[in-house]
Design an enzyme around this catalytic site. Structure first.
Site, PDB file in Angstrom:
ATOM      1  NE  ARG A  51      11.743  13.184  -9.185  1.00 47.63           N
ATOM      2  CZ  ARG A  51      10.692  12.569  -9.558  1.00 47.63           C
ATOM      3  NH1 ARG A  51       9.560  12.506  -8.625  1.00 47.63           N
ATOM      4  NH2 ARG A  51      11.125  11.615 -10.407  1.00 47.63           N
ATOM      5  CE  LYS A 148       6.433  -8.687 -10.652  1.00 47.56           C
ATOM      6  NZ  LYS A 148       5.677  -8.694  -9.994  1.00 47.56           N
ATOM      7  CG  HIS A 178       9.178 -11.456  -3.526  1.00 44.87           C
ATOM      8  ND1 HIS A 178       8.113 -10.593  -4.429  1.00 44.87           N
ATOM      9  CD2 HIS A 178       8.451 -11.525  -3.102  1.00 44.87           C
ATOM     10  CE1 HIS A 178       7.003 -10.840  -4.677  1.00 44.87           C
ATOM     11  NE2 HIS A 178       7.309 -11.542  -3.156  1.00 44.87           N
ATOM     12  CE  LYS A 182       7.495 -15.343  -1.886  1.00 45.34           C
ATOM     13  NZ  LYS A 182       6.308 -14.511  -0.856  1.00 45.34           N
ATOM     14  CD  GLU A 216      -0.918 -12.361  -4.613  1.00 45.16           C
ATOM     15  OE1 GLU A 216      -0.868 -11.408  -3.091  1.00 45.16           O
ATOM     16  OE2 GLU A 216      -1.440 -11.678  -5.938  1.00 45.16           O
ATOM     17  CG  ASP A 235       1.099  -8.444 -10.713  1.00 47.39           C
ATOM     18  OD1 ASP A 235       2.600  -8.146 -10.495  1.00 47.39           O
ATOM     19  OD2 ASP A 235       0.659  -8.947  -9.602  1.00 47.39           O
ATOM     20  CG  HIS A 240       5.982 -13.687  -8.448  1.00 50.04           C
ATOM     21  ND1 HIS A 240       7.566 -13.429  -8.753  1.00 50.04           N
ATOM     22  CD2 HIS A 240       5.045 -12.951  -8.361  1.00 50.04           C
ATOM     23  CE1 HIS A 240       7.468 -11.724  -8.259  1.00 50.04           C
ATOM     24  NE2 HIS A 240       6.390 -11.737  -8.068  1.00 50.04           N
ATOM     25  CE  LYS A 331      -3.200  -9.256  -7.940  1.00 52.34           C
ATOM     26  NZ  LYS A 331      -1.858  -9.708  -6.564  1.00 52.34           N
TER      27      LYS A 331
HETATM   28  C1  BG6 Z   1       3.895  -8.729  -6.520  1.00 51.60           C
HETATM   29  C2  BG6 Z   1       3.136  -9.141  -7.011  1.00 51.60           C
HETATM   30  O1  BG6 Z   1       5.463  -9.030  -6.935  1.00 51.60           O
HETATM   31  O2  BG6 Z   1       3.845 -10.318  -6.014  1.00 51.60           O
HETATM   32  C3  BG6 Z   1       2.042  -8.928  -6.259  1.00 51.60           C
HETATM   33  O3  BG6 Z   1       3.220  -7.533  -7.872  1.00 51.60           O
HETATM   34  C4  BG6 Z   1       2.225  -9.981  -5.583  1.00 51.60           C
HETATM   35  O4  BG6 Z   1       0.687  -8.523  -6.950  1.00 51.60           O
HETATM   36  C5  BG6 Z   1       2.612  -9.871  -4.560  1.00 51.60           C
HETATM   37  O5  BG6 Z   1       0.534  -9.770  -4.560  1.00 51.60           O
HETATM   38  C6  BG6 Z   1       2.394 -11.046  -4.109  1.00 51.60           C
HETATM   39  O6  BG6 Z   1       3.907 -11.629  -3.105  1.00 51.60           O
HETATM   40  P1  BG6 Z   1       3.699 -12.689  -2.387  1.00 51.60           P
HETATM   41  O7  BG6 Z   1       5.112 -12.671  -1.485  1.00 51.60           O
HETATM   42  O8  BG6 Z   1       2.952 -11.650  -0.681  1.00 51.60           O
HETATM   43  O9  BG6 Z   1       3.032 -13.919  -2.218  1.00 51.60           O
END
Ligand code: BG6
Length: 483
Positions: A51, A148, A178, A182, A216, A235, A240, A331
């Site tokens: 925009r 997402k 995503h 992988k 993570e 999330d 995932h 996390k």
């Molecule tokens: C995202 C989440 O979809 O995936 C994040 O919203 C997360 O919170 C991330 O950190 C992790 O992806 P990857 O590829 O780094 O494992």
């Protein structure tokens, strides 16, 4: 081994939200990499749509700067970079107004594959797709790509699906998770369905349990307020981890086609048994070593949103009854590591002396870092000291086995090229997303009803103590989280 790059015919890709974070960090760098290896041809058009009022040259400058930051090899070949930037154009489009749509329509070529990438808030999915349709931009073969979060619960996911389907058919809709892009996740399918070795063992007769960990090391600093509205269950687990569980547990599809694969994944989700509250642990990291807590980062000292989940999941079907799947994600844990560990049952009768600390056979599929496969086996300890046993691992990293070309590409590279090729295998179908929400919703609701408070854990640890107990009480233990 040298991989073949098969160029895709020049296409038109319109990126809504082209100046946003995801586009600059992931989508555009991924396209650049595909351009650099010759898969995306110079006649392709990447059209930024947003925009903000902006001249094409300002957009090109913005993308050049993003590439230098997120795809540093762009600096190494000025001609290549210039070639890529040459494919860019920019149109100011008002998502819910009239401005820009006819300019966009004039740019699109009737003969080229056409894809619309909605890198925008899901609240705009319906409006943009309706406008694409109303202004005649959505041809019967064009594709729409969405990111997402795909909904917040079942009702909102159904509403998003309904919005998209008003203008696009399911075969045109590409919902990105995503994790499916992988390399090792795809390798899981190759491992299971291109080898005869595993399938006879791949059931509850031989598999004791499965552990899926996505750990993570980073916290939610900088995006805590946004994150706090979803939490780890929404999330990470609903999407995932659920995808990893499906690919591990699904029946062999009769063929490798998008719907055959996705039909089998949906059957797994539908076979998931309701999760008892006692089988779920939620956590939040506490303040430690001068670093803030989850609550500090979320900006809410009272928040009950979880940034860690561990759960025991049962799949109610013939293959898996009696073999629990333990899922864990969080996390600020000890390391950034993701893996699927398939732990086999012990031999029915052991003829050798008892081995201290024996863990048994396990097949570990490592998603990141160092993508690869490890098989834990028992052998005789070398030397003359009698028949003593030891556990060793047969290790295979893809880079060692296949050379540098096995270094993981970003998942988006694969996924965007699949959109252009029209292959939906690695994208979530509408019913799949809804089934995953239908399973997750009652779990989340039970926390709210019970006003459950997450357990606290130290940053850099393996998560809350209760998560360890989840397995201990079943006589099992988690694999260490280590880099
Ligand atoms: C995202 C989440 O979809 O995936 C994040 O919203 C997360 O919170 C991330 O950190 C992790 O992806 P990857 O590829 O780094 O494992």
């Amino acid at each position: 081994m040298v991989s073949r790059v098969i160029p895709v015919a020049p296409f038109d890709l319109v990126i809504f939200g082209a100046t946003g974070d995801l586009a600059r960090r992931k989508i555009i760098p991924s396209l650049f990499h595909r351009f650099a290896v010759g898969q995306m041809l110079p006649e392709t058009q990447i059209i930024g749509a947003a925009r903000t009022e902006m001249e094409r040259l300002a957009f090109v400058d913005l993308i050049r700067a993003s590439l230098l930051e997120f795809a540093p090899q762009a600096a190494e070949n000025e001609t290549q970079l210039a070639g890529f930037l040459n494919t860019l154009s920019y149109v100011r489009v008002d998502a819910d107004g009239e401005a820009g749509w006819s300019v966009l329509a004039d740019l699109l070529r009737p003969e080229a594959v056409r894809a619309f990438y909605l890198s925008v808030s899901p609240t705009l999915f319906g409006t943009i797709s309706a406008n694409l349709s109303a202004h005649g931009l959505a041809s019967p073969d064009s594709r729409i790509v969405v990111e997402k979060p795909f909904g917040h619960d079942l009702a909102s996911a159904q509403a998003l699906n309904a919005d998209l389907r008003r203008s696009f058919d399911e075969h045109q809709i590409y919902r990105i998770d995503h994790y499916l892009g992988k390399e090792t996740v795809q390798n899981l399918m190759a491992l299971r369905f291109a080898n005869s070795l595993w399938e006879p063992l791949w059931n509850s007769t031989h598999i004791d349990h499965v552990q899926i960990t996505v750990a993570e090391s980073l916290g939610v600093e900088g995006r805590g307020e946004y994150y706090d509205r979803s939490g780890a269950m929404r999330d990470m687990v609903q999407n995932h981890l659920m995808q990893l569980l499906c690919l591990t547990a699904m029946e062999p599809p009769s063929k490798f086609t998008p719907d055959a694969v996705r039909d089998e994944k949906v059957k797994v989700i539908e076979a998931l048994e309701p999760v008892e509250p006692a089988n779920v642990v939620r956590g939040q990291y506490r303040a430690c070593d001068g670093q803030g807590s989850y609550r500090d980062h979320a900006g809410d000292p009272q928040t009950h949103t979880e940034c860690f989940v561990a759960m025991k999941v049962n799949i109610g079907n013939w293959r898996w009854a009696g073999t629990p799947f333990y899922l864990r994600t969080g996390k600020k844990l000890r390391a950034r590591t993701s893996e699927i560990a398939v732990v086999f049952r012990d031999p029915p009768h052991m003829i050798f002396p008892k081995m201290e600390g024996r863990r048994g056979n396990a097949l570990i599929i490592r998603l990141q870092p160092d993508e690869g496969i490890t098989l834990r086996t028992t052998i005789k300890e070398p030397g003359p000291g009698g028949m003593r046993l030891a556990e060793v691992t047969l290790d295979m990293t893809f880079v060692d086995a296949l050379g540098p070309q096995a270094e993981a590409q970003d998942a988006y590279e694969r996924l965007i090229m699949d959109v252009i090729r029209g292959d939906q295998t690695l994208f979530m179908r509408g019913d799949e997303v809804e089934a995953a929400w239908a399973w997750a919703d009652p779990v989340i609701a039970s926390w709210h009803e019970a006003r459950q408070v997450p357990s606290l854990y130290d940053a850099g640890s393996s998560g809350p103590e209760d998560a360890l107990m989840l397995l201990h009480r079943d006589g099992r233990r988690w694999r260490e989280i280590e880099a």
